[in-house]
Design an enzyme around this catalytic site. Sequence first.
Site, PDB file in Angstrom:
ATOM      1  N   LYS A  76       0.826  -1.209   0.000  1.00  0.00           N
ATOM      2  CA  LYS A  76       0.000   0.000   0.000  1.00  0.00           C
ATOM      3  C   LYS A  76       0.858   1.256   0.000  1.00  0.00           C
ATOM      4  CE  LYS A  76      -3.835   2.056   2.661  1.00  0.00           C
ATOM      5  NZ  LYS A  76      -4.702   1.861   3.852  1.00  0.00           N
ATOM      6  N   SER A 151      -9.468   2.628   3.087  1.00  0.00           N
ATOM      7  CA  SER A 151      -8.470   3.291   2.268  1.00  0.00           C
ATOM      8  C   SER A 151      -7.537   2.320   1.537  1.00  0.00           C
ATOM      9  CB  SER A 151      -7.624   4.229   3.137  1.00  0.00           C
ATOM     10  OG  SER A 151      -6.846   3.507   4.072  1.00  0.00           O
ATOM     11  N   SER A 175     -10.113   0.537   7.208  1.00  0.00           N
ATOM     12  CA  SER A 175      -9.477   0.572   5.894  1.00  0.00           C
ATOM     13  C   SER A 175      -8.992  -0.762   5.344  1.00  0.00           C
ATOM     14  CB  SER A 175      -8.304   1.559   5.914  1.00  0.00           C
ATOM     15  OG  SER A 175      -8.789   2.870   6.057  1.00  0.00           O
TER      16      SER A 175
END
Length: 498
Positions: A76, A151, A175
């Site tokens: 990520k 997210s 997230s």
Amino acid sequence: MSIERVLWEQDATGLAALVHKGEISPQELVDAAIARAEATRPDINAIATPLYDDARARAKAVDRKLPLAGVPFALKDLGLGIKGVPIHGGSRIPAFTADFNSVMVERYLAAGLIPIATSTSPEHGLRLMTESARFGVTRNPWNTGHTTGGSSGGSAALVAAGVVPAAHASDGGGSIRVPSACSGLVGLKTSRGRVPLTPLVSESWYGMVVDHAVSRSVRDTALLLDLTHGADPLSPYAARAPKGSFAVAAARDPGKLSLAVYRKSPLGLPISAETLAALDTAVALAREGGHTVEEIDLPYIGRDFMADFCKSVASAVAGMMRAEALRVGRPVTGEVERATRVLGRLGEMLSAGEVYDAVQRLNATARRMIEETARFDAVLMPIIAHPPLACGAMDPKGGDELIENMLDKLRLTGLLRIKPLFGQLMDKSLWFTHWPAIHNVSGQPSIALPVHVTAGGLPLGIQAAGRPGDEETLLSLAAQMEKLSGWLKRRAPLKVPA
């Protein structure tokens, strides 16, 4: 069968087994993942930075005896140090390029995983839809008109699209679980202190942020935790040590568990019929597995609790903007998105005493919840209040946009001390995701279970939250539900390989 088809069908554990048997090479897997990444990239827009040359070099050199040797992976684009790789955090602020690897990155590499890209995130992980001015809109492989959540939406999109079988993710308010719920994946928010965030930070958002992964299967989620958990010398605290291997826990029968189900919205906002149907599906699967399920209420998890959570996040955003300004040598308020700027100004407006008081209230409520639900092995509850939203559905429009513009351009952040106005903005931010922040505050583990597909063909997962430090029970329960439901065979229809 093509290598791309094998990649699309298998989970990480299955791909590693093929490498160990010599039936497929790391180079073949990485080349197939890169080809699929490029083929799907225009459709889902989930890649922040390609790492293709480095991935090919690693694939040639990787020790094929490692647990996940040669398995393609994504990291990520937020909250990590990756040596020589720019990390944008989904922002137009100049990227941070570390000269070190975070502990988690080192553990991923030591397991034999091959990162092929960094995955998109909304700006600083603040939205639960992966849309940013920096990278644009990340789309759901099940239906590209809809969000993959946030997210960790870029990671979820890459896994759901069959580019990689699993990907790094992080969770400060849902997230990991929200993208999993939107994308038909398994996503475990680990216990506080289970995995380290060092050396980049000791903790984030007052200990509410954790790292782990999104994956296709429970066994992958368990194996990845076996390979990455445990404090390092810089960790400020550690979760309770597991009794054994997480993979072994995922492979065993859970026995007869005592489960609870919580159906209410802590914000008192509407919940869709599809979300309640997903929760009913989970309850039915639990009862099919032989478990008892009791309906409960959590009356003290309400709007005041969620408001304190929002205030603590606002203060963290204010601190982040100060740190970023120091790093780049200038103010960054003009380079962040409007909503981030407003949230940061709210954080600056709150006194240190107010924030400390809010965090202490959150912790007191969390202690009460942990104590009162300790008799249950897990609590089932929703993650998202509605099926995956259309892309752009959470952008402020009309009066909401006018209010946000006034707060920003006229610097009227002080108006947010008016409780109804603050509540209105809180509802606009959280109307899609009422529940996930509860367990970021409490530090409990919680796993997203992809139990349901809507009438429109979109995934809709729910979550099971466990006792602090008890991922083992959650993984055992999740694996049983996986077997009973058949979700492991579901795949997004995007560019199905021959």
